[in-house]
Design an enzyme around this catalytic site. Structure first.
Site, short mmCIF file in Angstrom:
data_model
loop_
_atom_site.label_atom_id
_atom_site.label_comp_id
_atom_site.label_asym_id
_atom_site.label_seq_id
_atom_site.Cartn_x
_atom_site.Cartn_y
_atom_site.Cartn_z
CG ASP A 105 6.10 -42.85 18.67
OD1 ASP A 105 6.98 -42.90 19.55
OD2 ASP A 105 6.16 -42.07 17.70
CG HIS A 120 1.91 -34.72 25.23
ND1 HIS A 120 2.16 -34.14 24.00
CD2 HIS A 120 1.83 -33.68 26.11
CE1 HIS A 120 2.22 -32.82 24.14
NE2 HIS A 120 2.03 -32.53 25.39
CB CYS A 128 -9.90 -50.48 33.33
SG CYS A 128 -11.65 -50.57 33.80
CB CYS A 149 -11.43 -53.46 31.76
SG CYS A 149 -10.77 -54.22 33.22
N GLY A 188 11.99 -32.17 15.49
CA GLY A 188 10.69 -32.54 14.92
C GLY A 188 9.47 -32.12 15.71
CB SER A 190 4.80 -27.60 15.10
OG SER A 190 3.92 -27.96 16.15
CG ASN A 214 11.04 -28.76 12.07
OD1 ASN A 214 10.53 -28.87 10.96
ND2 ASN A 214 10.33 -28.82 13.19
CB ALA A 233 14.50 -36.49 12.69
P1 OAD Z 1 3.44 -31.40 14.99
O1 OAD Z 1 2.72 -32.28 14.05
O2 OAD Z 1 2.75 -30.18 15.47
O3 OAD Z 1 4.80 -30.93 14.32
C1 OAD Z 1 5.65 -31.82 13.67
C2 OAD Z 1 6.92 -31.10 13.29
O4 OAD Z 1 7.79 -32.04 12.71
C3 OAD Z 1 6.74 -29.97 12.28
O5 OAD Z 1 7.43 -28.81 12.72
C4 OAD Z 1 7.37 -30.53 10.99
O6 OAD Z 1 7.99 -29.51 10.18
C5 OAD Z 1 8.39 -31.47 11.56
N1 OAD Z 1 8.77 -32.61 10.69
C6 OAD Z 1 8.06 -33.21 9.70
N2 OAD Z 1 8.75 -34.24 9.17
C7 OAD Z 1 9.92 -34.29 9.84
C8 OAD Z 1 11.07 -35.14 9.77
N3 OAD Z 1 11.14 -36.16 8.91
N4 OAD Z 1 12.09 -34.92 10.63
C9 OAD Z 1 12.03 -33.87 11.52
N5 OAD Z 1 10.98 -33.06 11.63
C10 OAD Z 1 9.94 -33.26 10.81
O7 OAD Z 1 3.93 -32.34 16.20
P2 OAD Z 1 4.29 -31.94 17.69
O8 OAD Z 1 5.07 -30.68 17.74
O9 OAD Z 1 4.90 -33.14 18.29
O10 OAD Z 1 -0.40 -33.51 21.66
O11 OAD Z 1 2.87 -31.71 18.33
C11 OAD Z 1 2.78 -31.45 19.69
C12 OAD Z 1 1.53 -32.06 20.24
O12 OAD Z 1 0.41 -31.66 19.47
C13 OAD Z 1 1.45 -33.58 20.19
O13 OAD Z 1 2.18 -34.20 21.22
C14 OAD Z 1 -0.01 -33.82 20.32
C15 OAD Z 1 -0.51 -32.79 19.36
O14 OAD Z 1 -1.77 -32.32 19.56
C16 OAD Z 1 -1.28 -34.28 22.31
O15 OAD Z 1 -1.75 -35.26 21.81
C17 OAD Z 1 -1.61 -33.82 23.70
#
Ligand code: OAD
Length: 250
Positions: A105, A120, A128, A149, A188, A190, A214, A233
């Site tokens: 983002d 990622h 394109c 494109c 933040g 998982s 977290n 966070a």
């Molecule tokens: P997840 O959606 O799997 O996990 C989000 C984490 O943030 C969880 O552990 C929540 O408890 C925590 N959380 C929620 N609200 C929060 C807050 N306000 N402050 C802090 N933490 C908070 O996201 P990712 O671990 O980033 O990959 O997921 C990893 C990857 O899975 C992503 O990059 C994406 C996805 O599939 C691709 O697109 C390749």
């Protein structure tokens, strides 16, 4: 102030090399839904159907319609929150060397972080698939899907789909930071998606202190994290930054 917060502030103050690993959770307070958990993206959309490279190659219009279009709408207008701003401040104060982010983002850069490793890739740029030219995502309208494109080729976001490799440079720099850092701040995520989830484990194996932020425990919390700061966070990182003393000048 609670003991864990003091311990975390001390670890960062004493560390010669601190890096952060961030995930979708840090952007939740900017209005971007996470991938997993209640109200998340993968609860509504099946990632194997829409976030896999094979799905995109088979039917790009459908993936743009169901997943990418909605993401673009949110990402085009999202603003950094206090969590992103606190990490940028730590970098400015010389207390944080880099942010390794799984997010696409650009909010760390918008908050002022300068060394951001986009593990990622990024949604900020579309590429394109025919001629390889890149264009800012915000400049592209989605009147017709998939977006194309001027050469006629289909645009894809410059991010990593499931089934694709992590950009080599991002992987190498992240591994290097993970094996050399003295503190890793894990915010933040998982910790369910590899190889990103390995970085804190690698850091720990090499003697680093792992500080996890977290609201919910993760697979890292018991075996890998040394300090768990439970909460969102934005407020936690703000308090942590405030708890680290600014050295007196002169
Ligand atoms: P997840 O959606 O799997 O996990 C989000 C984490 O943030 C969880 O552990 C929540 O408890 C925590 N959380 C929620 N609200 C929060 C807050 N306000 N402050 C802090 N933490 C908070 O996201 P990712 O671990 O980033 O990959 O997921 C990893 C990857 O899975 C992503 O990059 C994406 C996805 O599939 C691709 O697109 C390749």
């Amino acid at each position: 102030m609670e003991t864990n917060m003091i311990k975390a502030a001390q670890a960062i103050t004493q560390s010669r090399l601190t890096v952060a690993l961030t995930g979708a959770g840090i952007s939740v307070e900017s209005g971007i839904p996470p991938f997993r958990g209640p109200g998340s993206l993968w609860e509504k959309i099946d990632p194997t159907e829409f976030a896999h490279i094979d799905a995109f190659m088979k039917n790009p219009a459908r993936v743009w319609e169901v997943l990418m279009g909605a993401m673009k709408e949110i990402l085009d207008t999202a603003r950094p929150n206090k969590g992103h701003l606190a990490l940028a401040e730590l970098e400015r104060r010389g207390l944080l060397s880099a942010v390794i982010t799984q997010n696409v983002d650009s909010l760390h850069q918008k908050a002022g972080s300068e060394d951001v490793i986009e593990f990622h890739g990024t949604f900020a740029t579309l590429v394109c698939m025919e001629c390889g030219s890149a264009t800012p995502s915000a400049d592209i309208r989605l009147n017709a899907l998939p977006p194309r494109c001027p050469c006629g080729g289909i645009y894809r976001p410059d991010c990593v789909f499931f089934g694709e490799a992590i950009p080599m440079d991002a992987l190498e720099r992240s591994r290097e930071f993970a094996s050399q850092c003295e503190v890793m701040l894990v915010v933040g995520t998982s910790a369910m998606v590899q190889p990103a989830a390995m970085m804190p484990v690698l850091a720990k194996q090499n003697g680093a202190t792992v500080i996890e932020i977290n609201p919910t425990p993760t697979p890292l919390t018991t075996g890998t994290s040394d300090i768990f700061l439970k909460g969102n966070a934005g407020p936690i990182l703000t308090r942590l930054t405030e708890a680290i003393p600014i050295p007196a000048r002169g």
